[in-house]
Structure formats: structure tokens, C-alpha cells
Design a protein around this motif. Structure first.
Motif, mmCIF file in Angstrom:
data_model
loop_
_atom_site.group_PDB
_atom_site.id
_atom_site.type_symbol
_atom_site.label_atom_id
_atom_site.label_comp_id
_atom_site.label_asym_id
_atom_site.label_seq_id
_atom_site.Cartn_x
_atom_site.Cartn_y
_atom_site.Cartn_z
ATOM 1 N N MET A 68 59.544 45.223 67.395
ATOM 2 C CA MET A 68 60.375 44.132 67.941
ATOM 3 C C MET A 68 61.307 43.649 66.606
ATOM 4 O O MET A 68 60.878 43.722 65.611
ATOM 5 N N PHE A 69 62.552 43.573 66.876
ATOM 6 C CA PHE A 69 63.627 43.207 65.765
ATOM 7 C C PHE A 69 64.389 42.194 66.273
ATOM 8 O O PHE A 69 64.550 41.811 67.524
ATOM 9 N N THR A 70 64.908 41.626 65.367
ATOM 10 C CA THR A 70 66.129 40.526 65.648
ATOM 11 C C THR A 70 67.246 40.838 65.206
ATOM 12 O O THR A 70 67.184 41.742 64.068
ATOM 13 N N VAL A 71 68.311 40.726 65.814
ATOM 14 C CA VAL A 71 69.807 40.933 65.322
ATOM 15 C C VAL A 71 70.554 39.673 65.274
ATOM 16 O O VAL A 71 70.394 38.886 65.990
ATOM 17 N N ARG A 72 71.151 39.531 64.124
ATOM 18 C CA ARG A 72 72.184 38.277 63.920
ATOM 19 C C ARG A 72 73.300 38.451 63.371
ATOM 20 O O ARG A 72 73.406 39.758 62.600
ATOM 21 N N ARG A 73 74.238 37.792 63.221
ATOM 22 C CA ARG A 73 75.540 37.808 62.517
ATOM 23 C C ARG A 73 75.152 37.866 61.096
ATOM 24 O O ARG A 73 74.545 37.051 60.512
ATOM 25 N N ALA A 74 75.965 38.715 60.180
ATOM 26 C CA ALA A 74 75.678 38.719 58.739
ATOM 27 C C ALA A 74 76.230 37.413 58.069
ATOM 28 O O ALA A 74 77.520 36.902 58.589
ATOM 29 N N ILE A 75 75.810 36.904 57.161
ATOM 30 C CA ILE A 75 76.378 35.878 56.367
ATOM 31 C C ILE A 75 76.826 36.318 54.788
ATOM 32 O O ILE A 75 76.065 37.681 54.631
#
Length: 150
Positions: free
Chosen positions: A1-8
């Protein structure tokens, strides 16, 4: 299981490290960092993948689609492509281009179509010219034209 988010901005070094490990060019990362997505293992917080999008007017170039080998499997890859395309959909781009070194069939499942190098718009070609050899990648496009990206 992974999470994907917008980079900061604080993710810059992790993205550059992933690109270096994969032997992929870092050119343009700083200019387009806000359009990169980061894939993390939620328990460890370890960054295992990234996908970047360069925006050129009403067109985009999907680039740097990378997952660490030990985190990659077909299901995860397909899910990540779907997440990236959902992200692109919100940007309302007319066309999304990518260059693939793997089988184009994977991307054809999502509606991408192979195109000739000569058909790439100037701004897309200029962005990839010095990073990719024509013989090493197949250019593809998804044309949105009044429909949702699925």
C-alpha cells in the motif's frame, strides 16, 4: 500500500535522488516541482516513486514516471498511472504527451496513442530533445477533446 501526494519544496532532494538512481535527467525539475507527485510507503514514510508533469500552455508532458524496483508491480504501476491521469484531468490540459521506453500497450490501455517524433509540438520536443534519444523511446499522446481522462 502506498500513498501518492503532490510534491512540496522539501521533497526536491528525494525526487532528485529517485531520478539519479533511475538514470533519468533532472532537467526541469525545479521549474516544474509543483507538478510532481511523490509515492510513499505510509508506515515508513520512505519515498519510493515519483511522476512529474511539465506544463506547456494547454499541453502537458508526463515525465519521470519512476518506482523503485522493490516497490514496483503491475498492479501498483497501473494504479499510479490512474492517479497521475486524475491529477492531469484537474488541470484541464488539452493534450498529454509521454515518452515510453516500455511497451506502449500499457499506456494504450489508458487511451494514449503512439505518435511520430515529428508530430510532437515544438515546446514538448524542445523539452525532451536533449534528454531522450529518438531511438530509445516511443512518443505517445492522450487527446482530451471533450472527454474525461479515465
Amino acid at each position: 500500500m502506498f500513498t501518492v501526494r503532490r510534491a512540496i519544496p522539501e521533497d526536491r532532494e528525494a525526487i532528485l535522488q529517485l531520478l539519479q538512481q533511475a538514470g533519468v535527467s533532472e532537467k526541469g525539475v525545479d521549474r516544474h516541482l509543483g507538478n510532481f507527485l511523490l509515492v510513499e510507503e505510509p508506515l515508513e514514510g520512505r519515498k519510493v516513486g515519483t511522476a512529474g508533469l511539465e506544463i506547456h500552455g494547454d499541453r502537458g508532458l508526463l515525465r519521470s514516471f519512476i518506482m523503485e524496483r522493490n516497490a514496483w508491480n503491475a498492479k501498483t504501476g497501473m494504479e499510479l498511472i490512474a492517479v497521475v491521469l486524475s491529477f492531469v484531468q484537474r488541470l484541464e490540459l488539452k493534450e498529454i504527451y509521454l515518452l515510453t521506453g516500455v511497451s506502449p500497450t500499457i499506456f494504450e490501455c489508458f487511451g494514449f496513442q503512439p505518435v511520430k517524433w515529428e508530430e510532437l509540438p515544438g515546446e514538448i520536443r524542445d523539452s525532451v530533445d536533449d534528454r531522450v534519444k529518438e531511438s530509445a523511446a516511443v512518443p505517445m499522446v492522450y487527446r482530451r477533446i471533450g472527454r474525461e481522462i479515465t
